[in-house]
Design an enzyme around this catalytic site. Structure first.
Site, mmCIF file in Angstrom:
data_model
loop_
_atom_site.group_PDB
_atom_site.id
_atom_site.type_symbol
_atom_site.label_atom_id
_atom_site.label_comp_id
_atom_site.label_asym_id
_atom_site.label_seq_id
_atom_site.Cartn_x
_atom_site.Cartn_y
_atom_site.Cartn_z
ATOM 1 N N GLU A 70 -4.491 7.257 -5.249
ATOM 2 C CA GLU A 70 -4.534 6.526 -6.527
ATOM 3 C C GLU A 70 -5.690 7.011 -7.386
ATOM 4 O O GLU A 70 -6.822 7.059 -6.880
ATOM 5 C CB GLU A 70 -4.633 5.027 -6.263
ATOM 6 C CG GLU A 70 -3.354 4.499 -5.641
ATOM 7 C CD GLU A 70 -3.339 2.984 -5.451
ATOM 8 O OE1 GLU A 70 -4.332 2.312 -5.799
ATOM 9 O OE2 GLU A 70 -2.331 2.479 -4.948
ATOM 10 N N ARG A 105 0.854 -1.181 0.000
ATOM 11 C CA ARG A 105 0.000 0.000 0.000
ATOM 12 C C ARG A 105 0.894 1.235 0.000
ATOM 13 O O ARG A 105 1.924 1.268 0.711
ATOM 14 C CB ARG A 105 -0.884 0.038 1.257
ATOM 15 C CG ARG A 105 -2.092 -0.882 1.204
ATOM 16 C CD ARG A 105 -3.085 -0.448 0.140
ATOM 17 N NE ARG A 105 -4.246 -1.307 0.038
ATOM 18 C CZ ARG A 105 -4.358 -2.356 -0.780
ATOM 19 N NH1 ARG A 105 -3.352 -2.694 -1.566
ATOM 20 N NH2 ARG A 105 -5.467 -3.056 -0.824
ATOM 21 N N HIS A 118 -1.219 -0.093 -9.777
ATOM 22 C CA HIS A 118 -1.842 -1.041 -8.829
ATOM 23 C C HIS A 118 -2.285 -2.323 -9.549
ATOM 24 O O HIS A 118 -3.465 -2.678 -9.575
ATOM 25 C CB HIS A 118 -3.031 -0.383 -8.112
ATOM 26 C CG HIS A 118 -3.384 -1.068 -6.828
ATOM 27 N ND1 HIS A 118 -3.827 -0.393 -5.715
ATOM 28 C CD2 HIS A 118 -3.341 -2.365 -6.453
ATOM 29 C CE1 HIS A 118 -4.068 -1.241 -4.725
ATOM 30 N NE2 HIS A 118 -3.769 -2.459 -5.157
HETATM 31 O O1 LIG Z 1 -5.616 -5.657 -1.683
HETATM 32 C C1 LIG Z 1 -5.532 -6.311 -2.708
HETATM 33 O O2 LIG Z 1 -6.101 -7.396 -2.850
HETATM 34 C C2 LIG Z 1 -4.664 -5.816 -3.829
HETATM 35 O O3 LIG Z 1 -4.071 -4.618 -3.528
HETATM 36 C C3 LIG Z 1 -5.421 -5.724 -5.120
HETATM 37 O O4 LIG Z 1 -6.406 -4.765 -5.152
HETATM 38 P P1 LIG Z 1 -7.411 -4.723 -6.400
HETATM 39 O O5 LIG Z 1 -8.484 -5.739 -6.133
HETATM 40 O O6 LIG Z 1 -7.969 -3.332 -6.403
HETATM 41 O O7 LIG Z 1 -6.632 -5.030 -7.623
#
Ligand SMILES: O=C(O)[C@H](O)COP(=O)(O)O
Length: 550
Positions: free
Chosen positions: A336, A307, A355
């Protein structure tokens, strides 16, 4: 009525795959009664994987290892809002159980309007499920399904207050995130992204993009959970020396993988590469700040697929400019998407991705069983003879981990004991709980009861075998019916730990004891003189079996 998917579906699944029929529950199971459910079926986290039925829809996913059964008493179809893009195949499956509204890129206002018409909400990390969202739902939304691991985008106290469950998919993204971590690490070391951009811009700069090798280098894995462990395994395969820092990681698991658990200080001092795999919590927020960078080995390289908030981004920029950090590869950001003009994103030595940690075809498939489970929860599942392991993170947080189970019992027993020591009528206002690790969120319930609850964490160095060394409960500003329970500092104090897997009481007031907390416990103070223990035993025996002299 219930739906039941089980081994016997195999033939129908094959037929349906061959004939390319759209997925639907097998008709012969549609009209069963709860009496026709088999009795000897258990659900375990391992079997909580794509079922044979879902395999029909996701033909490329791994073969399920265990029979999986999903049963529910169905009432009216719930309405489910899917607020972020997820695999279409899963959406089709969801439609068998629910009215599905797929509305992406909603503004906060639009989300607040829509939520009042929904029983469940399914999100990824991009949707902020705030207190306003829960309040706008007017209590209708009963489940938030987080199709991924991180739950920092959901206001957990607000969910709890509204009686809404939060269900995540804790293992769905493990491999995807670990692979992305390794991809960024190697791409960063060899300047892949920068060199790619340069060639596409018509340049041929072979001298500029000389990289560094990873073999023999020390990698510090910060956060040695599921993803961290997988990264460690892969990095060892690349010939790296892997160390890890995590207060809660069992030393045995680290040893089994061949990873040494170290202190934060040691990780900073010795690592050539540092990768982040911890959740964002108050304890990890900006863990990498100016102070941490100043203690780092000069020229270290950083990878973050956890994160954005675990790094102080301004401090990282300063560390990059001063050369303390040679390179960084970032998949996550405090905000983000990050602002276009972000100096960090534009920095020559920084590699960025938007991400993408969980973004693989396979990971989106693995998230669906948990999401479906969250929708099934809407129907107040009645599964007698079934052990249902779900990752339900609100109401009472119960991380289903056998190593923590005795600590849950210990905490409950210490709390009961401490309260019983309070003299009647003296009221309960100030409670302090001290522990070396915390995974139980008790403060909401405490606040509701008007209790002033203080928590203290004692962070231990080294790698304790126990996830928690001790838990201490203190109740201040009260009188006790048992004077010995008052510690030197004036509070009722009880303390305990886990020995041989069993909760034990280790301290009452300032008295050190060692008493198993199983069964009933009577505390009594005595004058130290011969015959007292025998006398107490006789009184108890007489009470238990009147007339039988012991
Ligand atoms: O916390 C999570 O599972 C990951 O950071 C992925 O996040 P996302 O589902 O937004 O891709």
């Amino acid at each position: 009525m219930f739906y039941l998917y089980c081994k016997q579906d195999r033939q129908r699944v094959r037929e349906r795959q061959r004939d390319r029929e759209p997925p639907k529950p097998c008709p012969q199971y549609l009209h069963g009664t709860s009496r026709s459910l088999p009795t000897k079926i258990s659900l375990s986290p391992l079997s909580w994987r794509p079922s044979l039925h879902s395999r029909a829809i996701f033909p490329r996913c791994q073969k399920p290892r265990t029979l999986i059964v999903v049963a529910t008493i169905l009432k009216a179809k719930p309405t489910v809002l899917v607020a972020e893009k997820l695999g279409d195949a899963g959406i089709q499956l969801l439609k068998a159980f629910a009215n599905v509204d797929c509305s992406y890129n909603l503004s906060p206002e639009e989300l607040c309007t829509k939520i009042s018409l929904c029983d469940a909400l399914i999100v990824r990390s991009g949707t902020k499920v705030t207190r306003e969202v829960f309040e706008s739902s007017g209590g209708r939304v009963k489940v938030v399904g987080r199709a991924g691991v991180g739950i920092d985008n959901v206001d957990l106290p607000a969910a709890t207050e509204q009686g809404c469950l939060l269900v995540n998919a804790p293992t769905a993204n493990t491999i995807a995130a670990a692979e992305h971590g390794i991809a960024l690490l190697t791409a960063m070391a060899r300047n892949v992204a920068q060199a790619d951009a340069s060639v596409k811009a018509g340049k041929w700069q072979r001298n500029k993009y000389v990289g560094v090798s990873v073999v023999g280098k020390t990698l510090a894995v910060m956060g040695f959970g599921k993803v961290g462990s997988e990264v460690a395994r892969r990095a060892m395969g690349l010939g790296m020396h892997v160390i890890a820092h995590d207060h809660y990681a069992p030393a045995g698991r680290a040893r089994a993988i061949g990873v040494e658990l170290v202190t934060f200080e040691e990780a900073l001092l010795t690592a050539d590469f540092i990768c982040m795999h911890m959740p964002l919590t108050p304890a990890t927020s900006k863990m990498f700040n100016d102070d941490a960078f100043s203690r780092m080995k000069r020229g270290a390289r950083i990878v973050n697929v956890a994160r954005g908030g675990v790094i102080d981004e301004e401090a990282l920029l300063r560390a990059l400019d001063s050369g303390i950090v040679a390179q960084a590869a970032l998949d996550v950001f405090r905000e983000e998407p990050p602002p276009k003009e972000s100096k960090l994103v534009q920095h020559e030595t920084v590699t960025v991705t938007p991400h993408l940690g969980a973004s693989t075809t396979e990971a989106s498939v693995y998230a669906w069983p948990s999401i479906l489970a969250s929708v099934l929860l809407l129907h107040h599942i009645t599964i007698s003879n079934f052990k249902l392991f779900l990752y339900i993170l609100s109401i009472w947080i119960m991380m289903v981990q056998s190593e923590l189970a005795p600590f849950v019992a210990l905490t409950e027993k210490l709390g009961r004991l401490a309260v019983q020591l309070v003299a009647g009528g003296s009221g309960l206002k100030f409670v302090k709980v001290t522990y070396a690790s915390a995974r139980v969120n008790a403060d909401f319930t405490a606040k509701k009861r008007g209790l002033n609850l203080t928590e203290e964490r004692i962070v231990l160095d080294g790698s304790p075998e126990n996830p928690l060394e001790f838990i201490q409960v203190q109740i201040a500003n009260v009188e006790s019916k048992f004077a010995g329970a008052i510690s030197d500092s004036g509070e009722i104090t009880v303390e305990g730990g886990v020995k041989d897997g069993k909760p034990h009481l280790t301290k009452v007031g300032s008295f050190g004891v060692c008493v198993s907390l199983e069964g009933s416990l009577i505390l009594c103070r005595q004058i130290d003189q011969p015959g007292m223990i025998g006398r107490v035993g006789s009184i108890l025996g007489e009470e238990l079996h009147p007339g039988n002299k012991l």
